[in-house]
Design an enzyme around this catalytic site. Structure first.
Site, mmCIF file in Angstrom:
data_model
loop_
_atom_site.group_PDB
_atom_site.id
_atom_site.type_symbol
_atom_site.label_atom_id
_atom_site.label_comp_id
_atom_site.label_asym_id
_atom_site.label_seq_id
_atom_site.Cartn_x
_atom_site.Cartn_y
_atom_site.Cartn_z
ATOM 1 N N ALA A 4 39.295 45.357 48.004
ATOM 2 C CA ALA A 4 40.283 45.410 46.926
ATOM 3 C C ALA A 4 39.528 45.774 45.663
ATOM 4 O O ALA A 4 38.299 45.787 45.643
ATOM 5 C CB ALA A 4 40.979 44.078 46.752
ATOM 6 N N THR A 5 40.280 46.046 44.611
ATOM 7 C CA THR A 5 39.680 46.233 43.295
ATOM 8 C C THR A 5 40.557 45.534 42.278
ATOM 9 O O THR A 5 41.769 45.721 42.272
ATOM 10 C CB THR A 5 39.562 47.719 42.926
ATOM 11 O OG1 THR A 5 38.816 48.399 43.937
ATOM 12 C CG2 THR A 5 38.856 47.899 41.590
#
Length: 193
Positions: A4-5
């Site tokens: 994820a970011t």
């Protein structure tokens, strides 16, 4: 750890927390519309990367603890207190850790953000990125962040950082959730994918 970011950016009078919406396990795209940015209190939020179940349970438990703490103290809980409560909970589980990295941010007095790893280390900063796309996001944030920037500039920078990560990180993408926190409280900012 699933990818994820998420990014957090302070600006003059507030904090922007943003995350992308994809969940992928290996080669399988599980979801394109997952919330990884959470409001903890009216003035504090969190953006996470890692296992979604761990993010959700952590944010729900900390939100409940923050409400109890607010009733005890009869005042709003600042972001550093929320980060410390989260840190304690994560450290207590160090032998079976919650597989998530978190950015806690908000405004009770001054804007502040804190980055936490899965064992609960608390690191204050003016901006941060976590997750598998963090390196790409920081490549955008590092040269372009300016202390005291406007909310619009902070939102634009967060969007550029996450979009940059999504271009190179196959675990990130599929739109953005953006939470703005200031002295008036939290609000979501609509953003095109």
């Amino acid at each position: 750890m699933p990818g994820a970011t998420a990014v957090g950016i302070t600006y003059a009078g507030g904090v922007i927390l943003a995350s992308e919406k994809r969940i992928a396990y290996g080669n399988f795209l599980v979801s394109k519309n997952t919330r990884k940015t959470f409001q903890i209190t009216p003035y504090v939020g969190a953006a996470c990367a890692g296992l979604v179940a761990d993010m959700q349970i952590l944010s729900l438990q900390i939100s409940a603890l923050a409400k109890i703490r607010k009733m005890d103290l009869k005042r709003d809980i600042p972001p550093n207190s929320v980060a410390k409560m989260m840190s304690n909970m994560m450290y207590e589980r160090r032998f079976f850790p919650l597989l998530t990295q978190v950015i806690v941010g908000g405004v009770v007095g001054e804007p502040a953000i804190y980055t936490l790893d899965s064992l609960g280390s608390v690191l204050p900063d003016e901006y941060a990125a976590v997750g598998t796309g963090a390196e790409m996001a920081l490549g955008v944030l590092d040269p372009q962040f300016k202390s005291g920037m406007s909310e619009k500039d902070a939102v634009d920078l967060a969007v550029r950082g996450i979009r940059s990560a999504a271009l190179r990180d196959s675990f990130s993408g599929d739109g953005l959730d953006i939470l703005a926190l200031d002295a008036n409280g939290a609000r979501e900012i609509a953003q095109a994918a």
